[in-house]
Design a protein around this motif. Structure first.
Motif, PDB file in Angstrom:
ATOM      1  N   ASP A 156      23.702   9.593   7.836  1.00 28.24           N
ATOM      2  CA  ASP A 156      24.404  10.774   8.072  1.00 28.24           C
ATOM      3  C   ASP A 156      25.915  10.368   8.249  1.00 28.24           C
ATOM      4  O   ASP A 156      26.586   9.692   8.964  1.00 28.24           O
ATOM      5  CB  ASP A 156      24.002  11.433   9.388  1.00 28.24           C
ATOM      6  N   PRO A 157      27.013  11.040   7.166  1.00 30.60           N
ATOM      7  CA  PRO A 157      28.033  10.839   7.346  1.00 30.60           C
ATOM      8  C   PRO A 157      29.106  11.388   8.576  1.00 30.60           C
ATOM      9  O   PRO A 157      30.168  11.000   8.925  1.00 30.60           O
ATOM     10  CB  PRO A 157      28.860  11.468   6.272  1.00 30.60           C
ATOM     11  N   TRP A 158      28.352  12.320   9.077  1.00 27.92           N
ATOM     12  CA  TRP A 158      28.846  13.010  10.186  1.00 27.92           C
ATOM     13  C   TRP A 158      30.551  13.152   9.890  1.00 27.92           C
ATOM     14  O   TRP A 158      31.541  12.862  10.707  1.00 27.92           O
ATOM     15  CB  TRP A 158      29.165  12.081  11.766  1.00 27.92           C
ATOM     16  N   ALA A 159      30.571  14.158   9.210  1.00 28.52           N
ATOM     17  CA  ALA A 159      31.862  14.435   8.455  1.00 28.52           C
ATOM     18  C   ALA A 159      33.024  14.897   9.516  1.00 28.52           C
ATOM     19  O   ALA A 159      34.217  14.541   9.131  1.00 28.52           O
ATOM     20  CB  ALA A 159      31.652  15.475   7.282  1.00 28.52           C
ATOM     21  N   LYS A 160      32.617  15.924  10.412  1.00 25.44           N
ATOM     22  CA  LYS A 160      33.695  16.438  11.291  1.00 25.44           C
ATOM     23  C   LYS A 160      34.272  15.211  12.256  1.00 25.44           C
ATOM     24  O   LYS A 160      33.518  14.513  12.514  1.00 25.44           O
ATOM     25  CB  LYS A 160      33.214  17.567  11.961  1.00 25.44           C
ATOM     26  N   ALA A 161      35.725  15.388  12.235  1.00 20.54           N
ATOM     27  CA  ALA A 161      36.332  14.264  12.928  1.00 20.54           C
ATOM     28  C   ALA A 161      35.581  14.009  14.315  1.00 20.54           C
ATOM     29  O   ALA A 161      35.466  13.037  14.938  1.00 20.54           O
ATOM     30  CB  ALA A 161      37.616  14.277  13.029  1.00 20.54           C
ATOM     31  N   ASP A 192      27.700   8.144  -0.170  1.00 17.06           N
ATOM     32  CA  ASP A 192      28.371   8.844  -1.082  1.00 17.06           C
ATOM     33  C   ASP A 192      29.631   9.537  -0.352  1.00 17.06           C
ATOM     34  O   ASP A 192      30.090  10.630  -1.161  1.00 17.06           O
ATOM     35  CB  ASP A 192      27.530  10.106  -1.923  1.00 17.06           C
ATOM     36  N   TRP A 193      29.633   9.268   0.607  1.00 14.24           N
ATOM     37  CA  TRP A 193      31.099   9.797   1.435  1.00 14.24           C
ATOM     38  C   TRP A 193      32.223   8.849   1.660  1.00 14.24           C
ATOM     39  O   TRP A 193      31.949   7.925   2.315  1.00 14.24           O
ATOM     40  CB  TRP A 193      30.488  10.294   2.834  1.00 14.24           C
ATOM     41  N   GLU A 194      33.188   9.153   0.785  1.00 13.10           N
ATOM     42  CA  GLU A 194      34.103   8.252   0.535  1.00 13.10           C
ATOM     43  C   GLU A 194      34.938   7.518   1.962  1.00 13.10           C
ATOM     44  O   GLU A 194      35.055   6.292   2.177  1.00 13.10           O
ATOM     45  CB  GLU A 194      35.375   8.648  -0.301  1.00 13.10           C
ATOM     46  N   ASP A 195      35.284   8.503   2.787  1.00 12.72           N
ATOM     47  CA  ASP A 195      35.684   7.776   4.110  1.00 12.72           C
ATOM     48  C   ASP A 195      34.927   7.148   4.980  1.00 12.72           C
ATOM     49  O   ASP A 195      35.055   6.099   5.629  1.00 12.72           O
ATOM     50  CB  ASP A 195      36.556   8.981   4.805  1.00 12.72           C
ATOM     51  N   TYR A 196      33.694   7.617   4.882  1.00  7.73           N
ATOM     52  CA  TYR A 196      32.537   6.564   5.389  1.00  7.73           C
ATOM     53  C   TYR A 196      32.405   5.117   4.837  1.00  7.73           C
ATOM     54  O   TYR A 196      32.238   4.363   5.570  1.00  7.73           O
ATOM     55  CB  TYR A 196      31.322   7.339   5.531  1.00  7.73           C
ATOM     56  N   ALA A 197      32.547   5.165   3.570  1.00 10.33           N
ATOM     57  CA  ALA A 197      32.487   4.045   2.813  1.00 10.33           C
ATOM     58  C   ALA A 197      33.808   3.280   3.168  1.00 10.33           C
ATOM     59  O   ALA A 197      33.462   1.818   3.368  1.00 10.33           O
ATOM     60  CB  ALA A 197      32.558   4.079   1.485  1.00 10.33           C
ATOM     61  N   VAL A 198      34.908   3.711   3.297  1.00  8.53           N
ATOM     62  CA  VAL A 198      35.723   2.742   3.747  1.00  8.53           C
ATOM     63  C   VAL A 198      35.785   2.420   5.011  1.00  8.53           C
ATOM     64  O   VAL A 198      36.277   1.173   5.357  1.00  8.53           O
ATOM     65  CB  VAL A 198      37.602   3.781   3.659  1.00  8.53           C
TER      66      VAL A 198
END
Length: 249
Positions: A156-161, A192-198
């Motif tokens: 889960d990328p937990w996209a919200k800051a 597939d979540w770029e900022d999480y990959a970084v």
């Protein structure tokens, strides 16, 4: 599907000091289909390992000790998938690599039940499941150096800051992975979540005890991971699929 934060076991609700002091990387989902309920009732004891519990429903007791040789009835390399979902990746791997023991760790019972259904259909004998919080199992339940490969695919990328403190892959998880993996063992990551990959790459590059298994920005796609509908959906939305691999020193 209903979502709710995990709660302590009923007998321990009155003692909040025993509940987790760090957010977990999931919220639990309830409700299974009739076929999933039936598969769970009929085959739970065959596939789902009995993990001693701590105060929370999916926690692991501090004194839990699990022996893979006893669990699988044989000695073989062990691959653990963290957050196995509906089991697509680990079912395929189990079917194509019968010489390996596979352990799927997931907190969503419906996903585990679907995995059971397909494991029964495939006659798999080298797959077991654990309905627990994976970091606790790796830290407390399994012996140090007992895992040959550790897979974390599309967490889960937990996209919200404001939610990103819940992301699984952080310095604490890297330390837990280092403990669980044998020397030479591999941690494989994909998202597939770029900022999480970084973030994953930054965390693991800085983690003691690990060395990159790739050169350049990203690892080649791990050919042991089948392409699932989830991955295809992300790619169709224009998201780049990022792989990383780190070897335990």
């Amino acid at each position: 599907m209903t979502e709710h934060p995990e709660q302590p076991l009923p007998a321990q609700r009155s003692d909040p000091s025993t509940f987790r002091d760090k957010p977990v990387s999931f919220v639990r989902r309830s409700r299974m289909t009739p076929s999933q309920e039936r598969a769970w009732a009929e085959h739970e004891t065959k596939y789902v390992i009995d993990v001693p519990r701590g105060p929370a429903a999916t926690s692991v007791a501090d004194d839990a000790r699990l022996d893979p040789t006893e669990i699988f009835g044989r000695e073989a390399p062990l691959i653990v998938e963290v957050g196995s979902g509906q089991g697509h990746a680990i079912l395929h791997a189990s079917a194509t690599r019968p010489e390996i023991n596979f352990l799927a760790v997931e907190v969503f019972r419906a996903g585990l039940a679907r995995t059971i259904i397909r494991a029964e259909q495939g006659g798999l004998t080298n797959l077991r499941l654990a309905e627990v919080n994976a970091p606790e199992l790796l830290e407390k339940g399994l012996s140090a150096g007992s895992v040959d490969e550790l897979w974390v695919f599309f967490p889960d990328p937990w996209a919200k800051a404001r939610h990103q403190k819940r992301r699984l892959v952080d310095a604490d998880f890297a330390a837990i992975a280092a403990r669980a993996l044998r020397p030479g063992g591999v941690l494989r990551l994909a998202t597939d979540w770029e900022d999480y990959a970084v973030q994953m790459r930054e965390v693991m590059d800085a983690a003691p005890g690990f060395t990159r298994e790739f050169t350049g920005d990203w690892a080649d796609r791990f050919d042991g991971r089948i392409i699932t509908a989830f991955e295809t959906k992300g790619a169709n939305k224009g998201r780049a699929i990022r792989d990383l691999g780190y070897r335990r020193d």
